[in-house]
Design a protein around this motif. Structure first.
Motif, PDB file in Angstrom:
ATOM      1  N   GLU A   3       0.794  -1.208   0.073  1.00  0.00           N
ATOM      2  CA  GLU A   3      -0.094   0.002  -0.121  1.00  0.00           C
ATOM      3  C   GLU A   3       0.639   1.323  -0.032  1.00  0.00           C
ATOM      4  N   ALA A  34       2.352   1.582  -3.314  1.00  0.00           N
ATOM      5  CA  ALA A  34       1.298   2.242  -4.456  1.00  0.00           C
ATOM      6  C   ALA A  34       1.087   3.814  -4.056  1.00  0.00           C
ATOM      7  N   ASN A  35       1.145   4.060  -2.850  1.00  0.00           N
ATOM      8  CA  ASN A  35       0.895   5.366  -2.448  1.00  0.00           C
ATOM      9  C   ASN A  35       1.813   6.500  -2.919  1.00  0.00           C
ATOM     10  N   MET A  39       1.956   6.702  -6.524  1.00  0.00           N
ATOM     11  CA  MET A  39       1.007   7.596  -7.061  1.00  0.00           C
ATOM     12  C   MET A  39       1.196   9.217  -6.573  1.00  0.00           C
ATOM     13  N   ASP A  40       1.822   9.379  -5.615  1.00  0.00           N
ATOM     14  CA  ASP A  40       2.297  10.674  -4.964  1.00  0.00           C
ATOM     15  C   ASP A  40       3.135  11.493  -6.285  1.00  0.00           C
ATOM     16  N   GLU A  99       1.238  11.889  -9.371  1.00  0.00           N
ATOM     17  CA  GLU A  99       0.398  13.002  -9.390  1.00  0.00           C
ATOM     18  C   GLU A  99       1.050  14.381  -9.535  1.00  0.00           C
ATOM     19  N   PHE A 153       2.150  14.722 -13.295  1.00  0.00           N
ATOM     20  CA  PHE A 153       1.111  15.195 -14.441  1.00  0.00           C
ATOM     21  C   PHE A 153       1.129  16.650 -14.417  1.00  0.00           C
ATOM     22  N   GLN A 206     -10.247  -9.496 -20.288  1.00  0.00           N
ATOM     23  CA  GLN A 206     -11.415  -8.606 -20.611  1.00  0.00           C
ATOM     24  C   GLN A 206     -12.242  -8.760 -22.102  1.00  0.00           C
TER      25      GLN A 206
END
Lengths: 123, 261
Positions: free
Chosen positions: B91, B94-95, B98-99, B102, B105, B249
């Motif tokens: 976790e 992943a954070n 993503m920090d 983000e 971007f 999928q």
């Protein structure tokens, strides 16, 4: 357009939120299972729900059924994004009135395609 | 405890014994008595042997039991902690990732926005169609673009290093999970060992389940673990071996379209 993202894992909510934001959805709320999502949906003017299936408390499939059973929410498009991959479950979700079904792991392109399809169908 | 009396005393032996005693032949009487008792003794030895073996087996079982109780009281709670550590580390990774993403971007978006400001006057310059005011504007935009790109690429580089370093969870969690797999294997072996010590074989176990369940679904019950309530199973890890699940999928889409979706 107001979107509710329902998943018990905060990282998955964050991933879905980032992808949705990239696709132009900026008004996004979060819930960690069906039982917290349902009152939010009943209280707010949401346009779209993205939910996981396997969550403690109320599962995604039960949230879908509850949405379809509630007159004021029945029209809401619901997209399942889940690791559940049994044919039986996909059939069950379809019968419960799901608008899209994405199996994890999934790609940004898959999410984009499914969303386009859902909104194209809704007109 | 009962002892099987293989040879009981016969009437002849009793009469002979009385005769010896009446005739004061004490030695002979004693010898006869020993002969009569001997077969009983060998039965007694056999019985003691059997009991000793049982005692030995029980002690062996006890050793197994104490390892099992260690497993239950110490190793399994420890494994739960280890697995929680895996959840925490993954976790966290992943954070962290993503920090960084983000933050990347908006940096990329800003460079892209500045590029779009440069673009129209740049095209004019390329066509030799630019006036002085346009040229001044272009110079200012390019100046800002250069400074910003320099700053943001440095920033992005640092953030990408953060993304790289966040992947160290794979090594750490891999080691922890491997230990838990070893523990699961040990528990499995101990349980099989205990069943064997109690004389329960695999075929006996399957016979037992077979007689309790309907004959037609025993195969399924033996080969697949039980699924939680509401059919929920989580990620399928043996897709190739299953025919009740979709592989990807495309399979989901095919299934849904076959249902008229």
């Amino acid at each position: 357009m107001k979107v509710l993202v329902v998943d018990d894992f905060s990282t998955m909510r964050r991933i879905v939120k980032n992808l949705l934001r990239d696709l132009g959805f900026t008004n996004i709320s979060e819930a960690d299972d069906g039982s917290t999502a349902l009152p939010m949906l009943q209280g707010g003017d949401f346009d779209f729900v993205v939910t996981d299936w396997n969550m403690p408390g109320m599962q995604g499939i039960d949230l879908l059924k509850a949405i379809r059973a509630d007159e004021s929410l029945a029209h809401l498009p619901v997209l399942l994004i889940t690791a559940e991959a049994k044919k039986e479950q996909i059939v069950m979700a379809a019968q419960a009135g799901v608008n899209g079904y994405i199996v994890k792991p999934f790609t940004a392109a898959t999410l984009k395609t499914k969303l386009e399809k859902i909104f194209q169908r809704l007109g | 405890m009962t002892i099987a009396m293989g040879n009981t005393v016969t009437l002849e032996q009793a009469k002979l014994l009385v005769e010896y005693l009446e005739n004061d032949q004490q030695d002979k009487a004693d010898q006869l008595l020993a002969e009569i008792q001997n077969p009983i003794n060998s039965d007694l030895f056999a019985e003691i042997g059997k009991l000793t073996r049982q005692l030995h087996d029980s002690l062996m079982n006890f050793q197994l039991d104490s390892r099992l109780s260690d497993l239950a009281s110490a190793d399994i709670p420890d494994a739960k902690e280890r697995l929680n550590y895996v959840i925490e580390r993954t976790e966290e990774a992943a954070n962290k990732t993503m920090d960084a993403v983000e933050s990347i971007f908006p940096a990329v978006d800003e460079i892209q926005a500045q590029l779009q400001l440069v673009e129209p006057n740049w095209q004019k310059l390329m066509r030799n169609d630019i006036d002085l005011a346009g040229f001044k504007g272009l110079c200012q935009h390019i100046d800002k673009l250069l400074k910003m790109t320099g700053k943001e690429t440095n920033n992005i580089h640092t953030l990408m290093t953060d993304v790289l370093m966040a992947q160290d969870f794979q090594d750490l969690t891999g080691q922890v999970i491997r230990k838990v797999i070893d523990l699961v294997r040990e528990v499995e072996e101990s349980l099989i060992g205990m069943l064997t010590a109690f004389g329960i074989t695999e075929s006996m176990l399957s016979e037992r389940t077979g007689s309790e369940d309907n004959a037609d679904n025993t195969e399924v019950k033996k080969s697949s673990p039980k699924v939680g309530k509401n059919l929920v199973e989580g990620p399928i890890i043996n897709v190739e071996e299953r025919d009740d699940v979709v592989a990807d999928q495309d399979d989901v889409d095919d299934l849904l379209s076959s249902l008229g979706f």
